[in-house]
Design a protein around this motif. Sequence first.
Motif, mmCIF file in Angstrom:
data_model
loop_
_atom_site.group_PDB
_atom_site.id
_atom_site.type_symbol
_atom_site.label_atom_id
_atom_site.label_comp_id
_atom_site.label_asym_id
_atom_site.label_seq_id
_atom_site.Cartn_x
_atom_site.Cartn_y
_atom_site.Cartn_z
ATOM 1 N N GLY A 10 3.459 74.212 32.124
ATOM 2 C CA GLY A 10 2.096 73.963 31.403
ATOM 3 C C GLY A 10 1.832 72.809 30.836
ATOM 4 N N SER A 11 2.469 72.088 31.604
ATOM 5 C CA SER A 11 1.970 70.124 31.939
ATOM 6 C C SER A 11 0.988 69.667 32.542
ATOM 7 N N HIS A 12 1.559 68.719 33.138
ATOM 8 C CA HIS A 12 0.641 67.353 33.482
ATOM 9 C C HIS A 12 0.300 68.554 34.917
ATOM 10 N N ALA A 13 1.695 69.155 35.839
ATOM 11 C CA ALA A 13 1.788 69.364 36.679
ATOM 12 C C ALA A 13 0.964 70.793 36.800
ATOM 13 N N GLY A 14 1.503 72.004 36.223
ATOM 14 C CA GLY A 14 1.141 72.763 36.286
ATOM 15 C C GLY A 14 -0.029 72.745 36.127
ATOM 16 N N SER A 15 -0.670 72.216 34.553
ATOM 17 C CA SER A 15 -2.918 72.492 34.684
ATOM 18 C C SER A 15 -3.467 71.328 35.888
ATOM 19 N N GLN A 16 -2.856 70.582 37.057
ATOM 20 C CA GLN A 16 -3.683 69.415 37.867
ATOM 21 C C GLN A 16 -3.005 71.203 39.436
ATOM 22 N N ALA A 17 -2.465 71.435 39.481
ATOM 23 C CA ALA A 17 -1.771 72.892 40.070
ATOM 24 C C ALA A 17 -3.105 73.156 40.344
ATOM 25 N N ALA A 18 -3.458 74.046 38.724
ATOM 26 C CA ALA A 18 -4.310 74.919 39.015
ATOM 27 C C ALA A 18 -5.866 74.538 38.994
ATOM 28 N N GLY A 274 6.477 67.381 39.893
ATOM 29 C CA GLY A 274 6.663 66.793 38.755
ATOM 30 C C GLY A 274 7.948 66.094 38.465
ATOM 31 N N ASP A 275 8.387 66.126 37.350
ATOM 32 C CA ASP A 275 9.653 65.882 36.167
ATOM 33 C C ASP A 275 10.844 66.037 37.289
ATOM 34 N N VAL A 297 0.678 64.338 38.127
ATOM 35 C CA VAL A 297 -0.885 64.690 38.633
ATOM 36 C C VAL A 297 -0.513 64.314 39.611
ATOM 37 N N ASP A 298 -0.756 63.748 40.780
ATOM 38 C CA ASP A 298 -0.254 63.405 42.628
ATOM 39 C C ASP A 298 0.325 64.307 43.396
ATOM 40 N N GLN A 299 1.508 64.476 43.114
ATOM 41 C CA GLN A 299 2.057 65.669 43.481
ATOM 42 C C GLN A 299 1.265 67.007 42.728
#
Length: 405
Positions: A10-18, A274-275, A297-299
Amino acid sequence: MTKNIVIIGGSHAGSQAAASLRTDGFDGKITLISSERELPYHRPPLSKAFIKADEGELQELRPAAFYEKNAIELLLGRTVTAIDRVAGLVRLDDGDLPFDGLVLATGARVRVPPVHGIDLDNVFMLRTADDARRLKARFHEAQDVVVVGGGFIGLELASTARLLGKTVTVLEAAPRLMGRAVAPAISAHFLELHRGWGSTIRLETPVAGLVGENGAVVAVETLSGERIPADTVIVGVGVVPNIELAEAAELEVANGIVVDATMATADPRIVAAGDAVSFHHWALGRPVRLESVQNAVDQAKTAAATLLGKPEPYKAVPWFWSDQGDAKLQMVGLLNDADRSVLRGKPEDGSFSVFHYKGDKLVAIDSVNRATDHMLGRRWIGAGASPAPESVADESVDLKKLVVA
């Protein structure tokens, strides 16, 4: 057909993917699972603005209304225990979720050094909002703060502690600050900045352990046997990618979850971002794992497109930043393969950049309080363009007007 996508993290990658799944036209079910109870939030302010502010409110990536409007189900404060690829299930601590598309945005956790006393009271590591809340509360009483680690997080927290009037000592095992990430000129500049702000910086000073009395830390012991008084210790010695779920699901891992150029794992239903991700970098020509908001975010955007059958190679230019005191450090590109560097500006003026070249090709720029150099670098490196080193070194040349080869 993909009808049910689950996102773990639920961080940057998860929120952006949604968000990207909905933007890209996916109309099936999206479930985002986070072990934290908060809505996905910005992590970088935790070491700076969050701790300094009186209220200390989190900066949400997107408001609750966004997830509701876009029919993104949030399962907060929940733990994923396993991924069953055969059954197509994500197993939670209290039940199972079916998936036919899965995003692994599992991120990273703090590296815990194997030294005695690490579990004493008033020893802190920073990764989550709860970590920041505990440290913020401690700063009301702390006087003598020792920071173990001279990387970005350690130095950001050191500058924050000084601004709050604490006595600060930074212990770094390496010969220079931020040594794996920036040029020597940048390291030297920030060494002088932190010392000028009143912090004691000790280089080449490995830590042997933490000393406690009545269960609380009272000193940090160096490898040479010296004891440095401390009523608060902050440990910032890097992070470890969260690969355990992927590894248990028999996905390939190697310093991260291994993906192809489109963020897909060997299982076509599963992508990662993400990381925690190891990918073959388009410029370096070898696997890397990057830890930055931009990369996450970009990934995530690339991963979402791949799940929806619109794969494109990930070729975003990496960029990073760190705010320490009144100095803004911005980095673009990766300097790993650079064989020469060119200085633009003067460190003593508090505003300069170091341009890194491999041969005649610009591969990275480190900038201090020079946003224009940074933004131009993002454009040039993304386009594969390089300003001549002699033009960069000449301050009379307006970089914005250069015709770049």
